[in-house]
Design a protein around this motif. Sequence first.
Motif, mmCIF file in Angstrom:
data_model
loop_
_atom_site.group_PDB
_atom_site.id
_atom_site.type_symbol
_atom_site.label_atom_id
_atom_site.label_comp_id
_atom_site.label_asym_id
_atom_site.label_seq_id
_atom_site.Cartn_x
_atom_site.Cartn_y
_atom_site.Cartn_z
ATOM 1 N N LYS A 1 36.306 51.128 46.455
ATOM 2 C CA LYS A 1 36.266 50.812 45.030
ATOM 3 C C LYS A 1 35.285 49.668 44.821
ATOM 4 N N PHE A 2 34.292 49.888 43.927
ATOM 5 C CA PHE A 2 33.262 48.886 43.656
ATOM 6 C C PHE A 2 33.551 48.280 42.289
ATOM 7 N N THR A 3 33.984 47.052 42.306
ATOM 8 C CA THR A 3 34.448 46.394 41.086
ATOM 9 C C THR A 3 33.323 46.291 40.065
ATOM 10 N N HIS A 4 33.605 46.742 38.825
ATOM 11 C CA HIS A 4 32.693 46.670 37.683
ATOM 12 C C HIS A 4 31.397 47.430 37.904
ATOM 13 N N CYS A 5 31.413 48.368 38.804
ATOM 14 C CA CYS A 5 30.231 49.192 39.039
ATOM 15 C C CYS A 5 30.595 50.662 38.839
ATOM 16 N N SER B 1 29.748 41.580 36.734
ATOM 17 C CA SER B 1 30.511 41.909 35.536
ATOM 18 C C SER B 1 30.023 43.242 35.007
ATOM 19 N N ALA B 2 30.857 43.913 34.265
ATOM 20 C CA ALA B 2 30.521 45.256 33.793
ATOM 21 C C ALA B 2 29.372 45.196 32.807
ATOM 22 N N LEU B 3 28.482 46.189 32.890
ATOM 23 C CA LEU B 3 27.362 46.266 31.953
ATOM 24 C C LEU B 3 27.870 46.667 30.576
ATOM 25 N N PRO B 4 27.283 46.109 29.535
ATOM 26 C CA PRO B 4 27.722 46.494 28.175
ATOM 27 C C PRO B 4 27.354 47.946 27.889
#
Length: 1392
Positions: free
Chosen positions: A93-97, A33-36
């Motif tokens: 494409k690297f999801t959420h990175c 998941s994406a970092l805040p």
Amino acid sequence: MAAVLERSFIEICGFERETLHRFREVTVNLGLSALPGGVKFPDSAGAFHYEESAKLLSVTSNRFIHWSTSGDTVQLVEQSLDTNLLNNAVKLKFTHCTLLPGGVNIQETLNNVIILISTNQSVHRLVLPHPTRMYRSELVTELHMQSIFTDVGKLSLQDPTHSAVIPSSVGQTGSPTTSTAWLSQSGETHYALASPAGGIMVVTLSPHDAPGGVSVLELKRSSMMQRLSGWMPTAIRGDHNPADLVLSLAVRELEEDSFIFALCQDHKLRMWSFREQACLLEADMLEYMPACKGVKRLAGQGHRLRLAFSSTTGLCLSVYLAVPQRGQFTVLQLVATDNNRYSLDHISSLFTTQETLVDFALTSTDIWGVWVDDSNTTVVKYINFEHNTAGQWNQVFVQPPPEEEVHIGVDQDPRETYLEVLFSPLRFTASAIVKALQIYRRGSERITDLCWDTLKKEVTVAVESELQSSVTEFEFSQEEYRQLQVEFWSKFYACCLQYQEALSMPLGLTVSQHTSMVCLLKKGFVSFLLPCFAVDHLYLSYDEYLFSEEETPIAEDPEVGRDVLQLVQCLRLVSDAVSGEMAYEMERALEHLQSPERAAELVLENMLSNDNDNVIEDIQNKLQDIRNPMAAMMVLLREMDLETESEVGGEGPITPGQSLNLRISLSQLYGSSSAVSVVCQAVCHMAMTRALFCRDLLILQKLYLRFGDNVFLGGGAQLLQLQQDLIPRSSHLLSSYYLLKHVSQSLASSVPVDIIDANLQHLTVLELSDTPALSTNRSVLSPQTVVELFYQTAARKIIISQIYSQQQSNSTLLWTHMISSVVNLLAQLLWPSNPGFQFPECLMANCQYTQLQEYVRLIGPWCQVNIGSCRFMLGQCYLANGEGQKALQCFQEAATEVEKEEFLTRLTGAEEEEAASTPRLQYYNKVLRLLEDVGLPELVIQLASLAITESINDVNSQAALWTRIFKHHLDLGHNSEAYEALTQNPDCSMQLDCLRQLVVVLCERSQLQDLVQFSYVNLHDEVVSIIESRARGLDLLAHNYYELLYAFHINRHNYRKAGTVMFEFGMRLGREVRTRLGLQKQVNCYLAALNCLRLIRPEYAWIILPASGAVYERPGASPKRNSDGEFSSEPVKRQVDILELKDLEKEYILSRSRLTLAQHHPPSAAIAGSASAVEMVALLVQTGLFDSALSICQTFKLNLTSVFEGLTFKCIKLQFGGEETQNEAWSWLAANQLSTVVNTKESSATDEAWRLLASYLDRYPSANGQHHRCVINKLLSHGVPLPDWLVKSYKAVDAASLLRLFLNFDLLEPAAELVLEYVDALLGKGHQYFGIERPLSATSSSVWLPYTSIDQLLQTLNETQTNSSIYNKVRDKLDDYHRLVEQTTKRRLVAP
């Protein structure tokens, strides 16, 4: 001459004009998941160059991989300058990175290319096959090859062997700020990540082909502890100072250890040993920066670090310190001391201006940097960090953005002008146009791959639709509509400018340490930096550089060099003073072939009249500082003149003795579409720059003339040299470079297949080329210019051959040297004043007729080289466009140059057949064959007639030309002209061939009147012989050669020959055409022959009987051989038979009877044709044509017996036949002429037949009643009672024979009655019925009786009992007769 290079470079975009890069998208999702509060990093780019990219014989020659990152996406493209790579672009494409700065690293091993990628949450490894392992054979001959990315979609990038999540620890905030990665010798992959709290964390993946996990190592000044689970909490580390926050990382493996270099926020450079996990070196970079007060307090933000290693200098580091208002590059060398200690030696410190650094690259000698200034303009410079003058950077002339405004001439259409600028090969990428079009349409629909022409139409439709939808009035003036067009097109153009500017944003810079190739990596494409030629460098240099230069490599003499620099400064002033409008007028003058000198004078007049800034005065002042302006000008002109002494290129790309591997590599070198685009755009930029240079020089020279002695120290002699030599040379160079500029921007046309096939056929006729080398690697959306087409199909091979004829094949592919040579040689091949003619020849071979016509038009007034070849090419263009007369005119004009120009010499020298006496005649032969192939016989006749006037002493050529003229006149139906050409032919055998063709063709066209009426002087016998041989060798009914020959002789009053011809025709018809039509023609033939002979005096009315069996000696026929292969012996001479008029009449009657037979009985025609008279009688009798049979019998003096027997038999059949037989008989009875007897009684067919028989017996009397006897014999043999009239008539002729017939058939009673009647007749009773003039008496002549027959009768009667009464009657009657005979005899004896 070899081009002189300067130290500067010029940017060539070389973008391929595709709408969308065909990237294959691969998404890698590790479930993160994406970092805040995620940090955004700027877009970046980089490149990897294969180790063997500089080796000619390697698969990876001139091959590299470049990438760009943006957010969570990395785009990877593998590119080659030698071959086109398929499937060469991939988007990961690297999801959420988010990709980290420095997060892409590529390394190669023997078998693999390994791509290492670092994101803020994960690390990835792509293991791809090495190009050397992808192809089964070392010899790769295809123009297209598979990229290493071909199978990237098959990789499972989520697998642990390819990806790993960076372990996170409790309390960690933020993400790594930068990274680097490397592959150790053991195969392990290491990722060095800059911790947000300072220090470095190294994530290690086990080798891709060995099982293992992920290990993490932290490198920190306060702790050397290793934590497998991740980072230690900050509190435990007890270090709250972020001073060691790493801004830039670099790695180098040395002596089995990996050294990690970290440039930190506190301006210090630290070197860590990965093996020892210790910091081996720490150096404060501010020590190398003068006046660094205040800098220490600032945290470094934009510091960069680069490494470079070479075998000579070892490991060098370059540190860029991003300090406000002044940036500095510090170059250091790593030096190893004893006890595993290291130190840094300072080599150089270099200062830059205030631009924002985008990227820089370090080589073993140079620093290359790319900046963006305050106006968002790209700035690229480089400097040698060891040897430089006062720290001055070398210039790189970047590609300027397209003009913000498009100048539209009064006579130009705004739409056409804007389209030309938008779609020219140099200014806009298609993706910029497509994005602008989508915005302009307000994103109504997605634009997929469109071809270039379709995209142009879409743009036109979009802008015009927008214009029309905005118009509210129905009527407005032409000028108002023009203003509207300019408004809307400029709006779309501005949109394109914005997107082109965005795509041109620089992201990185790459320098190949192997080939020294420098590339600028931009957001939308890659551009290449090429060495700048010295003369271009002078014109393009920025003012501060130009005024500081003291020497130039184009002049060896320092004095001349200074003059050249002064002169160029004057040229720059002239350039600045030329307004856009005047520059456009100058362009128009060149386009419309007006005098460049006159145009320069007009520009100068304009400059003088609008000189508000005293530019002319400044120029005059500078001119006075030039000591020898003539020498300076001559140096510049000589440097720009691309004319060579000899033709560029050797015998071809393949030199004997070279290995196959080398030849294949040479055949591909710089052959990819990228290389093609770069090379040709470099030529275009050279042409554009030098065209402006020559323009300004010409204006300056005109200014010199105006100033006169005021600026010339030498006076009139120099002015005269300027006017007579230098100004014409400048004018010539300006026209030449304008031509190069034009052709390098002129797009090639797509050609339909049928035109290609027709052109191929024409080239085959001219024996110029086996096949046009049509471009096979042209992308759908990348329209080639004609120069690109030329480079791909012909020029590249010539150029590479030229280069490698002067250097070793194992030499390094050094970019700066190779690309300069290629560009210079290509420009020389295009240079119109050079003897080579390959460029127009290539345009012709590839059917680029419009472009070729424009090329010839542009060089026409001023180029004196290859004049004839150009006329020939123009003729080819006219031919292709269907303008035959214009083409012929051009071909005739080219003939005068045949022996002077190489192309025309080659054109005439390829003649395989017997060579003509002169090259010009060979040339005419080639052109004639070409015109014949195109199908223009009228032009062939015109040109052949011209050629005849030049071949007076060459009999063979004259004969061939007259034959050509004859053939085409004949084909066109000009019979008289064809005959005239035939009579002019000096070669007897060719004349005979033409004569034969004339006869055949006119016969086939049925134009016999012309054929017969020609005079045929001295050719009479040949004509007769030809027609005779044709007549005897062809089908009689399909061709009318006999009738033609008959008419021919009749027309010349040669009646005997005419009769002979028709008689022969009739004979052959009888033998070969067994039909009623054939028999009809035979009758007509014999009749015609009779008529001919009757026209001749009787003593000459004869002919020779033609030989039977159709064996004729044909003139010119080859001798025949027997089965053993030997010549057969001479045929035996046959006896000659003479036919006179009466013989012909016999044949005529016979043939007429055949026709009669065929008319009444068609099946008989098959056998009647060659039947003899005897056979014909039988056939006629059988059919019932007795009149005809009797006619033949009488003509040929044949016995009539068979006729009478046949008729008798038919009477018998009718007598006993039924009604059907009666009906059938009427047909043949009608064919025979009956004597007309008025008969009131209705008669039957039988009666008519008997009457016909009776009439024949009366009409054709015979000796001793032979005909009667055969008739009676026939009747009696069939047991038919004899008709009374027949017995009566035969009694009067030969009663004795009748008696014998009765006896033969045992008719005793009729025989007895006949004897009784006969005896009575002798005694005087009815003697007239037996043809006895006087009965028995003493005074009459002797009478007689057939005693033998009577005795036989009596004997027979006596033997049968039933006939005793008859016997007695006969006996008594004989006794009476004997008594009277006795009395009469006595009286005669008594009488005196």
